[in-house]
Design a protein around this motif. Structure first.
Motif, mmCIF file in Angstrom:
data_model
loop_
_atom_site.group_PDB
_atom_site.id
_atom_site.type_symbol
_atom_site.label_atom_id
_atom_site.label_comp_id
_atom_site.label_asym_id
_atom_site.label_seq_id
_atom_site.Cartn_x
_atom_site.Cartn_y
_atom_site.Cartn_z
ATOM 1 N N GLU A 122 -2.137 7.032 -4.731
ATOM 2 C CA GLU A 122 -3.566 7.281 -4.487
ATOM 3 C C GLU A 122 -4.144 8.255 -5.506
ATOM 4 N N ASP A 123 -3.254 9.106 -6.068
ATOM 5 C CA ASP A 123 -3.712 10.053 -7.090
ATOM 6 C C ASP A 123 -3.945 9.388 -8.439
ATOM 7 N N GLN A 124 -3.547 8.120 -8.576
ATOM 8 C CA GLN A 124 -3.766 7.420 -9.852
ATOM 9 C C GLN A 124 -4.998 6.529 -9.686
ATOM 10 N N PRO A 125 -6.130 6.959 -10.230
ATOM 11 C CA PRO A 125 -7.388 6.255 -9.923
ATOM 12 C C PRO A 125 -7.380 4.787 -10.341
ATOM 13 N N MET A 126 -6.744 4.459 -11.485
ATOM 14 C CA MET A 126 -6.766 3.061 -11.918
ATOM 15 C C MET A 126 -6.012 2.181 -10.931
ATOM 16 N N TRP A 127 -4.868 2.682 -10.451
ATOM 17 C CA TRP A 127 -4.088 1.908 -9.500
ATOM 18 C C TRP A 127 -4.836 1.785 -8.182
ATOM 19 N N SER A 128 -5.437 2.884 -7.773
ATOM 20 C CA SER A 128 -6.184 2.913 -6.519
ATOM 21 C C SER A 128 -7.360 1.922 -6.564
ATOM 22 N N ALA A 129 -8.065 1.905 -7.691
ATOM 23 C CA ALA A 129 -9.185 0.973 -7.851
ATOM 24 C C ALA A 129 -8.680 -0.470 -7.782
ATOM 25 N N TYR A 130 -7.551 -0.737 -8.424
ATOM 26 C CA TYR A 130 -6.948 -2.070 -8.415
ATOM 27 C C TYR A 130 -6.629 -2.511 -6.990
ATOM 28 N N ASP A 131 -6.015 -1.600 -6.228
ATOM 29 C CA ASP A 131 -5.586 -1.918 -4.867
ATOM 30 C C ASP A 131 -6.790 -2.197 -3.957
ATOM 31 N N HIS A 132 -7.824 -1.354 -4.062
ATOM 32 C CA HIS A 132 -9.021 -1.572 -3.245
ATOM 33 C C HIS A 132 -9.753 -2.847 -3.668
#
Lengths: 418, 418
Positions: free
Chosen positions: A131-141
């Motif tokens: 969740e602290d990695q914004p690019m990954w978090s954006a991808y997941d959402h």
């Protein structure tokens, strides 16, 4: 390079590609199960179970697993995706029997309650790290919003709440349901002796439960086509994903889709690279094609200074509209082809690369694909095939998710060509 | 796999290993120059020059360089170390001539003042990015303190001040001094035609200046044996490095040193792993051996919660003292050997791995080493050889640097066995 296959009485499948010039051997246990096979109550169990597999069996403690892999100098790991859980090891040829012994053993894990409770904390920490990695978090959402009620939108890691609620018995039930013999393919590539390998696997896995397995909800989706902004004040850059639908893993159009994605958004020398990264408008801008069972998608993304996001989004949409309207040029197609062929060939030079490739094509297409066949499939892609992909899957009919400090982003009035 | 070598009239060296089973070719231009070859005024120029090499030539703009590599689907990059600057590309066999053409061209860069001024900002940003990584920062400072006035302690990236002060003409003078033909080895591995390759390289590089090159300050060092604490309040964890001396890149003891480092501190299943990582006392704890021209070093490091650092440092020192006193066991040696052999063999399966390996052994030992020879050198390492390494290079005679929020750390009263 000769291909071999064998099915055990319990329907566990064994495949292998022997290569006389290889100096090592790679081994994989492909379990056809992932987050899309979870019920809402089981959210995150596949990935959690992947961790538990390394925590010991009736014959080995977690320490033993680690020590036994280390003794043979194995390069080993595992991963969980939406539809596969894969355990793998690369070793010197003389250690392949030990590698089979360890992997086959840990795939029947004890799932001890103490270990389960302890590992739960590790999983929740891992969710926090991602969740602290914004690019990954954006991808997941973005994936969740795009797929909406389609099961491919299920979260792989789960949430702290879903993991906290999960019980050891729920995991054991999921294991019993999904880790049955007909749902597993054991794959080897490199230097090894096929008949001896089959004997080995049979002796270790021949008594595994047969069971019945399937997969629900296999279908295409045009995606929700929603437009959402998630405000994360602590994130420095704005991270934006645009997802469009594409062909599935068994579609004859998938090679064309792969080349199209690369021409539009490879990380160097693509349309998006020249439009956003080279002039310094964005830190990164990419597009790539992902294939799944029954569905596929083009993931376009960029990250930039927040006050640049509005302009960049307009540029990306222009690029996608332009591609949808006019396609790509012969030169762009050839350049993308050179890149893909170079990656296919270089990836095939190691047993680990071949093990992954033949395991995946067996899982998805139920067929063996020598490198040359993949090569020919990419060679055969023409501009009319690219046009066919675009007609069936408009690349500008997107679901959009922006994540970052921005409070709002203007939703464009049109959304693609349909 | 046949080895070939050829020296041009200007003393540029060409070496190659052809492999009939390879499906691609890898190419490298090894320039024997690095941060240790810089004067104090030139600090950071080698790495900065590596960037400028991609910024264009009389025949190509920076865009052309990027586009030309992309056209052939090349996997290309470069790196700068204390003693080497290496430019490399992996391609399909049919594109090797183009790859030679591009790399040979960019190795005679224009070094335009506008590009120089623009790239200066990029370099200074890159220095800032690295400084934000505490583990890297601790490594860099520890190396500087250990090597003290020895030129291997020079910073590879330089400092914002040294980069700001650097002029285009200083870089051009460094280029003229160091990028001369006798200081460059062109290396190929994989599927290619040797005579045609030599012709190609000769046609592109045959007119490069001959010049005279050397390297000053090639000698061993026991290190400063200092103990320093750098306070960085914004860093969360404490990061500690302990450096001891080891054999150099041409020493017959280097294979034993490599296995010793792995037994002491590989990232799984080593002494440090079981003493610190497995029981949860540290996030990471590692030891590895690095070899240079004329010198070598064992880098031991760990990171942990600040209030755990005092205890962890005592544990690490105990481990190092124990190894120094009693050596390692036959079982530890064999396990380290399995890991190293597995890595050596798997690394050799791709042309890129072979290109790097033969380029490096040519640079350091002026000899060709087939994989089997490396294999035999590791096979031949015995416990007495490990003892010899420890006697000549006590692994507990360390220079220590801690970087993180801690204000102080107790300096142990003894420092190793000498």
């Amino acid at each position: 390079m000769p291909f071999h296959r064998h099915t055990l009485a319990n329907d566990l499948q064994i495949i292998g590609e022997t290569s006389p010039s290889a100096r090592s051997a790679a081994l994989g246990f492909f379990v056809r199960t992932g987050s899309r096979d979870e019920t809402p109550e089981e959210c995150g169990v596949t990935h959690f179970l992947e961790h538990m597999v390394f925590k010991g069996t009736p014959h080995r403690t977690a320490l033993d697993v680690n020590r036994d892999f280390d003794k043979i100098g194995a390069d080993y790991n595992a991963f969980t995706s939406e539809e596969n859980t894969v355990f793998h090891a690369a070793v010197l040829p003389e250690y392949l029997p030990q590698a089979v012994d360890i992997l086959a053993d840990i795939l029947r894990p004890s799932l001890r309650t103490e270990d389960f409770d302890m590992e739960k904390k590790v999983i929740i920490e891992e969710i926090g790290m991602y969740e602290d990695q914004p690019m990954w978090s954006a991808y997941d959402h973005a994936k969740r919003i795009y797929f909406a009620e389609h099961k491919l939108g299920n979260s792989i890691l789960g949430t702290p709440a879903s993991i906290t609620a999960l019980t050891r018995d729920q995991m054991a039930a999921y294991f019993t349901r999904r880790y049955v013999a007909p749902n597993i393919t054991v794959v080897a590539a490199g230097r090894f002796d096929w008949p001896r390998f089959v004997e080995l696997v049979e002796s270790k896995c021949g008594n595994w439960e047969k069971g019945r397995v399937g997969r629900e909800g296999v279908r295409e989706t045009p995606g929700s086509q929603r437009f959402e902004v998630m405000i994360k004040e602590k994130v420095m850059q704005e991270h934006v994903f645009l997802i469009a639908s594409g062909p599935s893993a068994d579609s004859p159009l998938r090679h064309a889709a792969d080349l199209l994605g690369m021409a539009v958004g490879d990380d160097s020398g693509s349309r998006l690279y020249w439009a956003l990264v080279d002039p310094g408008l964005a830190d990164s801008a990419e597009c790539s094609f992902h294939e799944y069972e029954g569905a596929g998608a083009f993931y376009t993304s960029f990250s930039c200074e927040p006050d640049q996001a509005e302009e960049d989004l307009a540029v990306v949409r222009d690029v996608l509209h332009g591609v949808q309207r006019d396609g790509i040029s012969e030169e762009e197609l050839n350049q993308a082809r050179s890149k893909v062929l170079s990656r296919v060939v270089r990836g095939s030079e190691r047993p680990k690369g071949r093990m992954m490739a033949i395991g995946m094509s067996w899982t998805y297409q139920h067929e063996y694909r020598p490198v040359d066949e993949d090569w020919r499939a990419y060679e055969a892609v023409t501009l009319p095939a690219i046009r066919q992909v675009l007609e069936r899957y408009p690349i500008d009919r997107v679901t959009t998710l922006a994540l970052g400090p921005l409070k709002a982003l203007t939703r464009p009035s049109d959304n693609g060509s349909r």
